[in-house]
Structures are given as C-alpha cells and as structure tokens.
Design an enzyme around this catalytic site. Structure first.
Site, PDB file in Angstrom:
ATOM      1  N   HIS A   1      -3.885   5.778   3.609  1.00 31.02           N
ATOM      2  CA  HIS A   1      -4.548   4.546   3.188  1.00 31.02           C
ATOM      3  C   HIS A   1      -3.852   3.300   3.732  1.00 31.02           C
ATOM      4  O   HIS A   1      -4.500   2.395   4.271  1.00 31.02           O
ATOM      5  CB  HIS A   1      -4.625   4.484   1.668  1.00 31.02           C
ATOM      6  CG  HIS A   1      -5.608   3.485   1.157  1.00 31.02           C
ATOM      7  ND1 HIS A   1      -5.259   2.198   0.830  1.00 31.02           N
ATOM      8  CD2 HIS A   1      -6.937   3.580   0.921  1.00 31.02           C
ATOM      9  CE1 HIS A   1      -6.325   1.533   0.411  1.00 31.02           C
ATOM     10  NE2 HIS A   1      -7.361   2.356   0.456  1.00 31.02           N
TER      11      HIS A   1
ATOM     12  N   ASP B   1       0.837  -1.195   0.000  1.00 27.70           N
ATOM     13  CA  ASP B   1       0.000   0.000   0.000  1.00 27.70           C
ATOM     14  C   ASP B   1       0.873   1.247   0.000  1.00 27.70           C
ATOM     15  O   ASP B   1       1.886   1.296  -0.703  1.00 27.70           O
ATOM     16  CB  ASP B   1      -0.954  -0.026   1.203  1.00 27.70           C
ATOM     17  CG  ASP B   1      -2.309   0.551   0.846  1.00 27.70           C
ATOM     18  OD1 ASP B   1      -2.410   1.789   0.742  1.00 27.70           O
ATOM     19  OD2 ASP B   1      -3.274  -0.228   0.661  1.00 27.70           O
TER      20      ASP B   1
ATOM     21  N   SER C   1     -11.780  -1.691  -0.982  1.00 24.38           N
ATOM     22  CA  SER C   1     -10.384  -1.642  -0.559  1.00 24.38           C
ATOM     23  C   SER C   1     -10.245  -1.645   0.955  1.00 24.38           C
ATOM     24  O   SER C   1      -9.143  -1.834   1.469  1.00 24.38           O
ATOM     25  CB  SER C   1      -9.677  -0.414  -1.150  1.00 24.38           C
ATOM     26  OG  SER C   1     -10.121   0.769  -0.548  1.00 24.38           O
TER      27      SER C   1
END
Length: 1029
Positions: free
Chosen positions: A251, A220, A417
């Site tokens: 994120h 990520d 996600s």
C-alpha cells in the site's frame, strides 16, 4: 522567535477554549507492544495486567527530563498521594524522534493501581492530560468477506481500509469500506488511462515543474530502498515495533508511486519530489497513538512540506491525534487525507480529512460520477446545536488507479485512499511552481486549499456534500497559484440556494417567516498567516429594501487557527415577511486580519464579500410544518452508542449523525416531495413554539429529558394541539451486557451507554399520555393493507390507553435468543415461534394527536431493508392534519380497555455514567443558537427562569465498568482548567526550538455568545459568491 514562544505558552489555553467539548472515546484494539518498556518501580518476575497511556505535557522537553519529572512526582516529590511502588513503567520510545524535544510520554500502568497512578500523574503541574494509548487498525477485506461475516468490535481509531483491487498477488476485489453498501467489486470495462494524463500533468512538466525540492511525507506501510520506480527516496523511518523499513503489503509503495513514481507505465505526478517514507503501520496493519504522535513530531522537526495520510476514522474526538494534526498544519505542513470509504452513506466522513485545516479528498470514477464507496458529508462535529461543514474539499479519480507494486511493475487499486495521493501528487507539483526561497513565505495549508477549491470544476449532478468544490483541476489551480498573493477567502466560494442539486438540502426547501434559523457552516481560509482574527462584526447589506425582511446573526471564530476558522450565519425571515414570496439577495462583508509577517510593519488584512441569494415563500400552514428533534440524539463519538439494527454484522456503532441531512437524507427528500416543510431543533423542547407546528417528529433518540420538557410537551399536545410521532428502537439490558467487551489495551470494559433508543427516557416523556414501550427485541416481516414492511430489532408497546388504536403483528422475539459477543443476532438460532406483539399505536390526546411505532430502521438510510415512508405519510396526515386513515383507524384495532402488560418497564443502567455523554443530565436547560433569536440564551417558551438541571439516580461504579470508554482526563470545569493552566504555564526555553520548528501556534475557538459556550455553529442558506481582496 518571540512570537513562537508566545504561541507555545498560549496553546494549552486556546485548546481548552476550542469548540470540541466532549471527551474522545478510544475504542479497544488488538493488543500490541510498541517500543520497549523499562521498569521504574519495584521488582518481580511476574507481570500483572497493565495498559499503556499517553501523558501529554504543557511544553516540549527532552524525554529524559519528562521521565525524571514523572519519577520524582510519582515517588512523592510532587504528588499529594504517591503512586504505589511497582505500579508503572516508563515506555522508552527508540525512534528517530528521540533526538528532539517531545510533548508526551508513554507509561505502562498496572490495572490494579491505574486509578491511583493516573490521578497522581494528572495532578502534576506540567501534565496536560492522560489518554489511553489506543491502537489503530486497518483490514483489507474483500467486499464479499465484509458482507458475509460479522466484524469484531472496532478497536481503536477505525481507519479506512487499504486498497487491494486489481492486485494480482492478493486476488482482492477492491478497497472495502465499513458499510454494507460498499459492494463495488465490478471492474470498469473501458481502457484504463494514466491518472497523470487525465489531469494534464504533462503541461506543468513541460514548463519544468516536477516537484523538485519538495519534501513529501508518506505515512503508510513503508517502501523499499532500491525500488526502481523512485529516483529520490530521501529517508525511510520506522515507527512500529517491527524491525523493518520495507513495505510488505504494497500500500505504501503504491501511494508513493502515484505521488512520485517515474515508471513510464505508471508515472506519478511529481517524479522529482523528495520522498520521506514514514512506516507507521505494521504488516498486520496495526498502529498506536504514540507512534503517530512521534512521527508527526518528527515531520514537524524535519520541515516536511506535504504529508499524505490515506487513512481515517470516525473518531473526531481523539484529542491527541486531532490536536497534533492542528499543530502539524500550524507548522506549515500541507496535509492531504482520504475522506473515507463508507459511501454511499451520508454523515460518514473520516478524520482527519474532515478537519478544516486538512485537504479532504473524495473519489469519482472515469465518468465523473461520485464513486459509490466515497464517504459523504456533512461533518457531524457541530451537532446537535449547529450545522456541519462542507466536505470533502475536492474529488479526484479513485477507481482503477495505476501505481507501483512492492518490488517492480504496476497494478491498479481503487478507493479514496488512492484518490488522496492523486491530490497529494498534484499538491507537490504545485508547490514546486513557487520558487524555493519564497515557498514558506507564500504557500501554506490555507493558500493551497484556496488554489484547489477555487480551481476545481463543479460536476453536474452531485451535491456539495458529495463533491465538495468539485473535481480537481490541476491547470486552473496552477493559474491561481503562479501569481498568488496572500489573502483570506470563504469556502464554499459560491452559494446559490436556487441551484439544485448542488446546494442540496438548502435548495430543496425555501425560507419563510416563523421558522427556526437556517444554519450553514462556512469555512474561513486565511492564507495570510497561521493566526488571524475577524475584525469587527460581519455586516449584512441587502441589495434591495425587501432584503430587510431577512435577519442575519453571526457567530465566528474568535481566533482563526491554524489557517482556518468558521463564519456562522443564522438566517431568519422576520414576521412581517410572512406573506412575502420572492428572492432576497445581498452581501455579507467581513474583514480578516493577521499579525504582521516577518519584516512587515503592519498587520495583513483582507476583506471578503459573501453574496447571498435566498428564496422566500409565505409561511406554510401549520399542518404541513414538521419539527425534527435533533437535540436528544447521542452518537458515536463520544459514547459507545450501538447500532439500531442488531442484524447488521459489519457495523457496531451508531455514528452517522442521525440528522435529516446525513443518514435520514432520503427521508428529508421524501417529506419535501410530499409537500412538507421540515425544520431541525438542536435545543430542548422548551425552545419551540408548538402553535407553529403540526408534528414533532422524534426518531431514534438516546438522550434524557428535562422535567420542564416533559411538562411542556404534555401541555403542547393537550392544550395547543401539537401532534407527535415517535419512532423508537430496541432497549434490552441483557443484550447491552452481551455487547460489552474488554479492551486488552486500555484494560477497560466497553459497554453500550443505552440501547438503540433510550426507552426509559421515552417512557417518562410519554407517561402523561398513558403510553409505555417494553424491552422486547422484535424482528420479522408483516403487511398492512398490502404494504410489506420489515421490522428490524424494534421494541413493543406495553401500555396504551383505552380509545386508542393499537396494531399487533406476528413477529419473532429475539430478546432471549443467542447473540454473539457484539450483540449480533444469530439468525440461524432464532427460528422459534412468532408471537403477536403490539408495535403501532395512534391516539388523540386533548387537542393533540400521538402516533408511536417501535422501529426506526425503516426510515434510516444506513441499514434499511424496506422503507416505511408510506406509514409515515399516513401518520403525519393524522398528527398534523387530523386525517384518520382507515388503515390506521380500523375498528378492530380500537381499544375498549387500556393495555397494561403486567411486566416491569425497562429500567436505566446504573453501571453507566450517562452524564458523561448526555446534553441533559447534569446540564443546564438553555436554548442554543439554533433556536429562534428571541429565545437565545433563555430557557424557552413558558418556562420559569428558576429551572434546574436534570438528574438521574446516582451512578454506581462497578468493577466491570470502571473507566467505561472514557478518556482519562481531569473532570474540572472549563474555567477551572484555564485557571490551573494559568498558574502552571511557563515559557519554554528558546534553546529547545530551532529556526525550522514552530511547535505551537494559536488555535481558533468558538465565539462565546450570550454567556454560554456551545458546539460549532456554521451556517448560511443562499446565493453566495465570495470576493476577497
């Protein structure tokens, strides 16, 4: 170790034999400069334009060895034609993987010499292939932004957008997918709950299972080393060209928090899991193929247990990426990935979540409804000849999930996600259930998927392409795993085709004699080993004598690798069952075996019994039977196929499959509700018996036609009474040229391979009937008998015979209006006068009937403004049942004289190598395994066995279209590639591999049946419960 070396030697051969036949199509991306370059050839201060390429080798070696080999080869030591001096640079990759052997290199090649250098590289014996080093990108757009502005050309492998809903510092309204339908910014009003509690993680925590000693790789945006929510950050690695290990977007931190956070407000599922943060995206959310390949290799080398990838894209033909995922799972790394945020559209699954060896995760809300943004199946790898697989595998909560902020505190995000790390956290927790010394012997990607799909609870309402096996159930999966013994199984584990809506579309239409085979794609999960085989032929055993009316043919994986394969059932009711009505049931039995594990003396074996239950009805009358032409559809990937509606701003590609069960699923339901029976043909038009069908339905088709198809269709209409209904699309060369763009990274031009439909080919098909379409792009609204219809970038009819009925309407012509750089119509600049244009025609031809309409968007669920189902019903009544509706057959619309506009009909583009993407041009006419059993492997009905392949006027390569979107790879035949590899393969040095790394394994591939290779055939329609021992 000997087995590992044998696997390594055979992998390239097996890869070539695998089911993925077309080449991948890397899309252009924003420019970037990963890693550092060092000059290898020549001097000079100015830097000419250059692009980067991934060179894949047949074996793992130290990077320096590969460099020396390429240097020697390109300087003339091994190449037949040495590359020019100063033409290429070696890109030095200074990252943690540099200390391990690698199977690829990155070269920067100057544009002026690219063709020569690439040819020289791929001629070297140790080189497997060459691909552009594509860029991957994600963009955190809000729903409003996505809807209000045009999206630039998709660059590289499109990835699921990051989640930003509920994040105070961003002020965003949610993770936005790639669909105009993803407008789900509304927040739930109910009180948010901790997702760990909703799945009952406390029950396992109470038994001492907390993810301890589980190595979790998070691919990520990174994480901060001193984050207070994590107690066990083992390693942070950076694979980008930015000099930081920290997460500056939030994120990656959020994903890690859902998996392994320890904060009381936003706890993760497995707080003792060892976190390995792989920073593969920059702050601008950009990545490169080579970054992923290096990071994947490092994950293999360091023995990761689980890997979460909360991203994905539609390009399942990106071979370096896809094959590296296979290799990753072959090394016993359990990969979890988001299925995508392109819902509620069907056929929008993202890769790698759509791969059978990966756990693909869809999303639900707190009311157990499928999240509107969650992508739907089926997979489209297998089209046109086969049928897609069931995906996602499971669904999990994906709205307002609570997780960690960048520095401290908690926030909520939504999207698949964030559903992906929910499942990844559960997987880490379940891995810790197995004692550490037995984990690698018992657990593997197949075993974990078995536990998840067999433990999942099926939701009432959604079908299998929306929910997969159902909602994740942590406790039931724990019960399966705690006493797990390696075995094989079939997924789906239960198929009851009388159970609606779960088994849609099969439960919507019963089987009957004379139909095309019903195809279902079942997945083999082999928990016994990374490689397996099907022993003998599967066996069909009906429960009663009446079951002998069902004929079952099988195709399946010759080699089940890695951990998974397919079992294809082709079901066809025998002719003697034409009047039968009732249920047929029985068992399909197959045995899976795998080589003996370490310390075992005999192979492992597992027998699976698949129980089938199907509904059969008498063969319907001809007028109610429709055949859908799937064969002549081309989608992205493998070509740049543009969207059908040029008014759509946020999606430039036609990638949803164009199948009755993907973006035409609402049309399918409408036809069934109207009493029609609709079948699919994934083979040429010579492969069906026209006397069985009232209408051949041809919608939005992009491919060419064999001469034999054109002749047969003419005879079928005139002499056999077949009706055909054609729904076309725009085709305008100037517009296609405007949609061409230059990729700064691959230094190549990307241009559409055709328009919304292939009008030149359709005109050839319809020429025997005196019908032709033009090259106008028409837009507007019109009304027929009170029915309001929107015409979205359709074409016009320029030739129609006397006696036919031709309808014209006032529409805006956009063919000459201003368009932006991706072909989107500038609606503010198109306010000119409307013009009367002919768009709908119906006529009789001999014994048959023809209807043609210039737009298909009104049937396509993807970007529909208004539907024209009412029009289709009237057309089908005419083409199938000879009913002439007065609306279509008004006296005013009948032609006394033929229409023939004095213009040039649209011509094919000579600057596009269409044979690269076509299933017709340069190919052999043959009936595939989706057609009736009696014509498998033949040229079809009434065709002489001496037919030749279809050819177009010679493709002319122009400078502006060089390397048009095509991965740079050898053009040899499949057999030539295998023979070359057999000559060049050598066994890797055992010293290059340690005990923890098995870089290679076997790969499952398509069964070769009746002397032909074909795309995956995966099938079965019935009640099917599986029992495996």
């Amino acid at each position: 170790m000997e087995k590992r070396l044998a696997y390594a030697a055979l992998l390239p051969l097996l890869l070539l034999a695998f089911r993925i036949l077309p080449l991948p199509l890397p899309l252009p991306l924003p420019s970037g400069s990963p890693n550092r370059s060092s000059r290898v050839g020549g001097e000079g201060e100015e830097t000419p334009p250059a692009s980067r390429h991934v060179v894949r080798f047949l074996e793992y070696r130290r990077a320096e060895e590969h460099r020396e080999y390429l240097d020697a080869g390109l300087r003339g030591g091994a190449a037949a034609a040495p590359a020019p001096a100063a033409a290429w640079r070696w890109v030095e990759r200074r990252n943690p993987a540099a200390t391990f052997p690698t199977d690829f290199a990155v070269l920067e090649i100057r544009d002026a010499h690219r063709e020569a250098v690439v040819a020289a590289v791929r001629a070297l014996g140790r080189v497997r292939d060459v691909h552009a080093d594509a860029t991957y990108s994600r963009s955190p757009l809000s729903a409003a932004a996505a809807a209000d502005r045009p999206r630039p050309p998709r660059r590289g492998k499109l990835f699921t957008a990051m989640s930003f809903e509920g994040e105070e510092e961003s002020g965003g309204e949610g993770e936005v997918g790639n669909s105009s339908s993803a407008t789900w910014g509304r927040r739930l009003l109910l009180q948010k709950s901790q997702v760990t509690s909703l799945f009952g993680a406390e029950r396992l925590w109470g038994r001492g299972f907390t993810g301890k000693k589980v190595k979790m790789a998070i691919f990520d945006t990174g994480i901060r080393a001193d984050h207070p929510h994590f107690r066990n950050i083992k390693e942070r690695t950076n694979w980008t060209n930015e000099d930081t290990l920290n997460d500056n977007l939030g994120h990656g931190t959020f994903v890690a928090g859902v998996i392994a956070g320890q904060d009381a407000e936003c706890p993760g599922f497995a707080p003792d899991t060892e976190i390995y943060a792989f920073r593969v995206f920059t702050d601008a959310q950009i990545s490169y193929t080579s970054w992923f390949l290096d990071a994947f290799n490092y994950a293999i080398a360091t023995g990761m247990d689980v890997l979460n990838l909360s991203i994905g894209g539609p390009d399942y033909l990106d071979l370096p990426f896809v094959e590296k995922v296979w290799e990753l799972t072959a090394n016993n790394i359990i990969m979890v990935s988001a299925i995508g945020n392109d819902g509620p559209l069907y056929g929008t699954l993202n890769n790698p979540a759509d791969q059978s060896d990966v756990i693909g995760v869809g999303g639900i809300d707190y009311n157990n409804h499928i999240a509107s943004f969650s992508s739907r199946g089926m997979t489209t790898w297998e089209l046109p000849h086969g049928y897609g697989r069931v995906k996602p595998d499971v669904v999990a909560y994906s709205r307002d999930i609570i997780g960690s902020k960048i520095s401290t505190g908690c926030k909520t995000l939504s999207g698949t996600s964030v559903a992906s790390p929910v499942v990844a956290g559960v997987v880490c927790l379940l891995v810790s259930v197995i004692p550490e010394d037995k984990r690698k012997l018992i657990l593997n990607p197949a075993a974990m998927k078995q536990a998840l799909v067999e433990g999942a609870s099926k939701l009432s309402g959604p079908n299998m392409y929306e929910q997969g096996a159902g909602k994740l159930d942590l406790w039931q999966s724990y019960e399966i795993l705690k006493n797990y013994q390696p075995r094989a199984s079939i997924f789906p584990t239960m198929l009851d085709f009388t159970d609606c809506p779960y088994f849609w579309p099969f439960c919507r239409q019963p089987m009957y004699a004379g139909a095309m085979p019903v195809i279902f794609n079942a997945t083999i999960l082999n928990g016994m080993g990374v490689i397996g085989y099907v022993k003998d032929q599967p066996l069909w055993q009906p429960s009663e004598d009446i079951g002998n009316l069902l004929s079952v043919h099988f195709t399946y994986s010759d080699v089940i690798w890695p951990w998974t394969g397919y079992l294809a059932l082709h079901l066809q009711v025998k002719d003697e069952g034409s009047q039968f009505s009732g249920i047929i049931s029985g068992n399909v039995t197959l045995t899976i075996y795998t080589p003996a594990a370490h310390g075992e003396s005999s192979p492992r074996s597992s027998t699976c019994v698949l129980r089938l239950k199907i509904k059969v009805v008498p063969t319907p009358v001809r007028s109610k039977r429709i055949l859908w032409d799937q064969y002549h559809n081309i989608k992205y990937p493998s070509g740049y196929v543009p969207r059908d509606s040029l008014n759509v701003h946020n999606d430039i590609l036609d990638w949803h499959g164009d199948h009755l069960h993907t973006n035409f699923h609402i049309l399918f339901n409408m036809l069934r509700d109207a009493g029609y029976y609709i079948e699919t043909l994934g083979s040429p038009l010579t492969c069906f018996d026209a006397s069985n069908y009232g209408t051949l339905l041809m919608v939005d088709l992009e491919d060419e036609y064999f001469d034999e198809e054109i002749q047969k269709l003419r005879d079928d209409v005139i002499h056999k009474g077949l009706g055909i209904a054609v729904f076309a699309e725009w085709y305008h060369v100037d517009t296609m040229v405007k949609m061409t763009f230059f990729d700064e990274n691959t230094r190549s031009w990307w241009t559409p391979i055709t328009g919304g439909a292939n009008i030149p080919a359709i005109n050839e098909l319809l020429a025997p009937f005196g019908i032709a379409l033009g090259d106008k792009i028409l837009t507007g609204d019109f009304s027929i008998n009170g029915e309001q219809t929107h015409y979205a970038s359709g074409t016009d009819i320029v030739q129609f015979p006397a006696g036919g009925f031709l309808h014209s309407f006032e529409l805006q012509e956009n063919s000459k209006t201003v368009q932006d750089h991706i072909g989107t119509l500038d609606t503010e600049s198109t306010q000119g006068k409307s013009k009367l244009s002919s768009i709908l025609g119906v006529m009789e031809a001999g014994e048959g009937r023809i209807a043609i309409y210039g737009d298909s968007n009104c049937l396509d669920s993807s970007h529909m403004v208004t539907n024209c189902y009412w029009l289709l019903r009237k057309i089908l009544e005419f083409t199938g049942n000879r009913v002439k509706d007065p609306v279509l057959f008004s006296e005013a619309a009948q032609l006394k004289f033929p229409v023939f506009e004095n213009i040039h009909q649209p011509s094919r583009r000579m600057d596009v190598n269409f044979s690269t993407y076509s299933t017709v041009v340069g190919k052999e006419l043959i009936c595939h395994q989706d057609s009736r059993f009696e014509v498998w492997g033949t040229k079809g009905y009434g065709v002489q066995p001496t037919g030749t392949s279809r050819k177009l006027p010679e493709y002319q390569m122009h400078e502006s279209s060089s390397s048009p979107n095509v991965t740079i790879q050898t053009t040899d035949s499949r057999q030539d590639k295998v023979e070359r590899l057999q000559r060049n393969l050598s066994t890797p040095d055992a010293a290059k591999f340690d005990d923890k790394r098995d870089y290679f394994g076997f790969i499952g591939h398509e069964e070769v049946d009746i002397g032909m290779l074909m795309a995956s055939q995966w099938m079965v329609p019935c009640f099917a419960a599986t029992a495996c021992q």
